[in-house]
Design an enzyme around this catalytic site. Structure first.
Site, PDB file in Angstrom:
ATOM      1  N   GLY A 185       0.700  -1.218   0.042  1.00  0.00           N
ATOM      2  CA  GLY A 185      -0.124   0.131  -0.115  1.00  0.00           C
ATOM      3  C   GLY A 185       0.961   1.388  -0.041  1.00  0.00           C
ATOM      4  CB  THR A 223       5.096   0.182  10.020  1.00  0.00           C
ATOM      5  OG1 THR A 223       6.018   0.313   8.737  1.00  0.00           O
ATOM      6  CG2 THR A 223       6.115  -0.019  11.079  1.00  0.00           C
ATOM      7  CG  HIS A 226      -6.404  32.523  -9.941  1.00  0.00           C
ATOM      8  ND1 HIS A 226      -5.620  32.318 -11.132  1.00  0.00           N
ATOM      9  CD2 HIS A 226      -6.551  31.261  -9.492  1.00  0.00           C
ATOM     10  CE1 HIS A 226      -5.107  31.009 -11.198  1.00  0.00           C
ATOM     11  NE2 HIS A 226      -5.936  30.274 -10.052  1.00  0.00           N
ATOM     12  CD  GLU A 227      -7.541  30.727  -5.498  1.00  0.00           C
ATOM     13  OE1 GLU A 227      -8.237  29.862  -5.516  1.00  0.00           O
ATOM     14  OE2 GLU A 227      -6.464  30.534  -5.687  1.00  0.00           O
ATOM     15  CG  HIS A 282      -9.824  27.846  -9.622  1.00  0.00           C
ATOM     16  ND1 HIS A 282      -9.537  27.163 -10.661  1.00  0.00           N
ATOM     17  CD2 HIS A 282      -8.695  28.578  -9.025  1.00  0.00           C
ATOM     18  CE1 HIS A 282      -8.219  27.336 -10.945  1.00  0.00           C
ATOM     19  NE2 HIS A 282      -7.573  28.146  -9.666  1.00  0.00           N
ATOM     20  CG  ASP A 339      -4.978  26.534 -11.180  1.00  0.00           C
ATOM     21  OD1 ASP A 339      -4.934  25.789 -10.068  1.00  0.00           O
ATOM     22  OD2 ASP A 339      -5.281  27.704 -11.256  1.00  0.00           O
TER      23      ASP A 339
HETATM   24  P1  ADP Z   1       3.227   2.812   6.277  1.00  0.00           P
HETATM   25  O1  ADP Z   1       2.348   2.217   5.901  1.00  0.00           O
HETATM   26  O2  ADP Z   1       4.240   3.653   5.638  1.00  0.00           O
HETATM   27  O3  ADP Z   1       4.297   1.874   7.236  1.00  0.00           O
HETATM   28  P2  ADP Z   1       2.718   3.314   9.142  1.00  0.00           P
HETATM   29  O4  ADP Z   1       2.234   1.983   9.584  1.00  0.00           O
HETATM   30  O5  ADP Z   1       4.343   3.986   9.583  1.00  0.00           O
HETATM   31  O6  ADP Z   1       2.703   3.665   7.741  1.00  0.00           O
HETATM   32  O7  ADP Z   1       1.972   4.481   9.574  1.00  0.00           O
HETATM   33  C1  ADP Z   1       2.188   5.651  10.189  1.00  0.00           C
HETATM   34  C2  ADP Z   1       1.634   6.612  11.159  1.00  0.00           C
HETATM   35  O8  ADP Z   1       0.188   6.832  10.621  1.00  0.00           O
HETATM   36  C3  ADP Z   1       1.101   5.317  12.440  1.00  0.00           C
HETATM   37  O9  ADP Z   1       2.012   5.355  13.254  1.00  0.00           O
HETATM   38  C4  ADP Z   1      -0.215   6.044  12.836  1.00  0.00           C
HETATM   39  O10 ADP Z   1      -0.204   7.052  13.850  1.00  0.00           O
HETATM   40  C5  ADP Z   1      -0.997   6.479  11.497  1.00  0.00           C
HETATM   41  N1  ADP Z   1      -1.857   5.540  10.791  1.00  0.00           N
HETATM   42  C6  ADP Z   1      -1.712   4.979   9.482  1.00  0.00           C
HETATM   43  N2  ADP Z   1      -2.947   4.241   9.325  1.00  0.00           N
HETATM   44  C7  ADP Z   1      -3.684   4.260  10.360  1.00  0.00           C
HETATM   45  C8  ADP Z   1      -4.753   3.512  10.669  1.00  0.00           C
HETATM   46  N3  ADP Z   1      -5.348   2.710   9.754  1.00  0.00           N
HETATM   47  N4  ADP Z   1      -5.241   3.777  11.980  1.00  0.00           N
HETATM   48  C9  ADP Z   1      -4.711   4.611  12.647  1.00  0.00           C
HETATM   49  N5  ADP Z   1      -3.591   5.352  12.500  1.00  0.00           N
HETATM   50  C10 ADP Z   1      -3.010   4.984  11.354  1.00  0.00           C
HETATM   51 ZN    ZN Z   2      -5.700  28.528  -9.496  1.00  0.00          ZN
HETATM   52 MG    MG Z   3       6.283   1.577   7.024  1.00  0.00          MG
END
Ligand code: ADP
Ligand code: ZN
Ligand code: MG
Length: 606
Positions: free
Chosen positions: A204, A211, A425-426, A429, A502
């Site tokens: 992902g 992690t 400009h804004e 849009h 843009d």
């Molecule tokens: P990666 O997919 O890059 O390994 P991490 O697991 O390191 O991402 O996520 C980084 C941080 O983002 C986590 O420590 C957490 O705080 C937050 N986070 C990411 N996804 C979630 C989730 N599904 N629920 C809660 N916190 C999340």
């Molecule tokens: Zn613009």
């Molecule tokens: Mg990671």
């Protein structure tokens, strides 16, 4: 291994050099330290003292006499030259007080040994320890453990994360729960004859919680959990990677049932390619990993998890059944997922009761879990900055913008003329967006400059989550992007560099329509571009002839030109509202979607 040899060499070298230094210390420095305090004097003083009978010790050498005089309160050693005095020894001998000696030191062999040999060695050992500690700190804690993998063993208490900390990601959790369950009671699976996958790969985009999921598995599984990052395999020493893999799997086999987690596996698992300039070290490591994964039997209960955001770059050998045969996607969260993630992180901070997380979630389409966590934290920081004890809705709304566009540049000096152009400009849009059916409603318009470099922006927020984009919506978005520039052209009869972002975005959509979505008039459902890394920005590579590429460019230009003309027409038709809204925005600097719509509708009703 090379390094182990090196290491032994180091130790032997150290021992030899410290012994040498100790010997030198004993020969040169010790005599100086232990040398008694001797006073030079003349021969007649010696004779005087001899007559007095106060000499207690004497040492007669060829041309020097050393003697010790002891009176009630002090002792002193003197030295004098030796005269030709053959009777001297007899005279001294007669004096019953005098003792002949070789050495004045009341020598203490034990003390000498201690000071001369033990102390220096202790000193060198302490020194060596300090040096090693310093080295291992710099080298990531493994100077003394060459050839050992430093996979940390996680147990429940250490990560402190459970599935409750992971919001959304229900499919991923389900797959992982099954693995945890298998490790808890393998009999259930063995009974029916099912084999659990040996390895599962979490894939992902960055920040989607891969992690985090692995850490949650560690917290949930009451089994040892080895965690190592791909980059840790590839160290400064050649051959270490393979050794580490071997060691890791040996440890894991001893501790089975257990989980091994390899984060960022793409660092070692990249496709091996045919050219000779390949990275030998990495390939060896990968080969070792492949061998080890085949080597252990799945019924033992070692499950390997890995995470990556570049699955397409992994070696196919890693992905075949029997290795990482299961893929667990951790996608960007949808509306519900985002709301859940916001709530999980909001538990850690103090908030008002009535926070509308759904509104925040709707405004953050496309944000990853990490970004959402960051938004919550930014909100808390903002509350502190404003001397408040709890976080409110406006903190959250502002921090969404901080994460999207950076902090406000409050003291950026922008001339009135430029401010006016930015306002038009804004509003350009916003008006084009509002006047098209297939366009998301305007949520907020601001001309407060941001640290990201944006001088203003128009935020559109969809009512609900969209998974598909129709051709009409795509065209409406391109027209909206061109609306800013159109307003500049219409009102000021010029154009500015402010539209560069843009232009980029509009081109991206138009290109994707032609090359990937089959939405062009010239081409049918032909894939002219392929996405090369889905999770990291989605770079594409062209897969067509040069002539086709030229046609693609023409078609893209055509789509954008038509949209630009359409936007221009919308603005021309509503030029009164354009002026009124721009003046209002210029005065307020930030207006909400409701304020915008109120003015728009009031005018059209008249
Ligand atoms: P990666 O997919 O890059 O390994 P991490 O697991 O390191 O991402 O996520 C980084 C941080 O983002 C986590 O420590 C957490 O705080 C937050 N986070 C990411 N996804 C979630 C989730 N599904 N629920 C809660 N916190 C999340
Ligand atoms: Zn613009
Ligand atoms: Mg990671």
């Amino acid at each position: 291994m090379n390094n182990e040899k090196n290491f032994t060499k180091h130790i032997i070298g150290f021992i030899i050099s410290s012994i040498l230094l100790t010997v030198i210390f004993n020969m040169l420095i010790m005599p100086q330290l232990t040398k008694p305090n001797i006073k030079e004097t003349n021969y007649s003083f010696f004779l005087d003292k001899l007559e007095e009978g106060s000499i207690t010790m004497v040492k007669v050498e060829n041309n020097e006499i050393q003697f010790k005089v002891e009176s009630e309160d002090k002792k002193q050693i003197y030295s004098t030259g030796r005269m030709n005095d053959p009777e001297l020894v007899n005279r001294l001998h007669k004096d019953k007080n005098v003792v002949f000696t070789e050495n004045f030191q009341e020598s203490n062999i034990f003390m000498e040994f201690l000071v001369g040999w033990i102390l220096p060695l202790v000193f060198f050992i302490i020194l060596w320890n300090i040096v090693i500690k310093g080295m291992s700190k710099r080298m990531g804690g493994n100077a003394m453990s060459f050839g050992k993998s430093n996979a940390k063993i996680y147990v429940k208490a250490q990560t402190g994360k459970t599935f409750a900390d992971v919001a959304g990601q229900d499919e991923a959790k389900e797959a992982l729960v099954e693995i945890v369950d298998f490790l808890h009671n393998p009999e259930k699976y063995a009974e029916i004859g099912a084999n659990l996958p040996k390895g599962a790969l979490l894939v992902g985009p960055p920040g989607t919680g891969k992690t985090l999921l692995a850490q949650a598995v560690a917290g949930e599984a009451e089994v040892p959990f080895f965690s190592i990052s791909g980059s840790e395999f590839v160290e400064m020493f050649v051959g270490m990677g393979a050794a580490k893999v071997r060691d890791l799997f040996k440890q894991a086999a001893e501790k089975a049932p257990c989980i091994v987690f390899i984060d960022e596996i793409d660092t070692i698992g990249k496709k091996r390619d045919g050219n000779f300039s390949g990275n030998d070290e990495r390939e060896q490591t990968l080969n070792q990993l492949l061998t080890e994964m085949d080597g252990f039997d799945g019924t033992k209960g070692v499950v390997i998890l890995a995470a990556t955001n570049r699955p397409e770059s992994l070696d196919p050998a890693l992905l075949r059944p029997g290795r990482f045969d299961r893929r667990i996607p951790a996608e960007l969260p949808d509306l519900n997922g985002r709301e859940a993630i916001l709530k999980v992180h909001a538990k850690k901070i103090k908030t008002e009761e009535s926070i509308d997380y759904n509104a925040i979630a709707r405004a953050t389409a496309g944000a990853s879990g990490a970004e959402l966590a960051n938004i919550i934290n930014e909100a808390a920081l903002r509350a502190v900055r404003n001397n408040r004890k709890i976080v409110n809705q406006s903190d959250l709304e502002e921090s969404v913008e901080v994460v999207i566009a950076g902090y406000q540049r409050k003291n950026a000096v922008i001339s009135q003329k430029e401010k006016e152009i930015i306002a038009y400009h804004e509003i350009g849009h916003a008006l084009v967006a509002a006047m098209q059916k297939s366009s998301a409603p305007v949520h907020k318009i601001t001309i407060v400059p941001r640290t990201s470099g944006a001088l203003g922006y128009t935020m559109q927020v969809d009512e609900d989550e969209k998974f598909l984009m129709t051709k009409e919506e795509a065209l409406a978005r391109i027209a909206t992007f061109t609306g800013g520039r159109s307003a500049e052209e219409l009102v000021f009869n010029t154009c500015t560099s402010g539209a560069s972002n843009d232009i980029e975005q509009a081109t991206k959509i138009a290109r994707a329509m032609v090359t990937r979505f089959g939405m062009s008039n010239t081409f049918d459902m032909v894939a002219l571009e392929t996405v090369t890394n889905q999770y990291l920005g989605g770079d594409t590579s062209l897969a067509c002839s040069a002539e086709t590429a030229a046609k693609v460019d023409a078609e893209v230009n055509d789509i954008i030109r038509k949209s630009h003309q359409k936007a221009m027409q919308i603005l021309k038709d509503n030029v009164e509202k354009l002026h009124e809204l721009s003046a209002f925005l210029l005065e307020r600097e930030t207006i909400t979607g409701e304020e915008f719509m109120a003015i728009l509708n009031k005018e059209s009703n008249n």
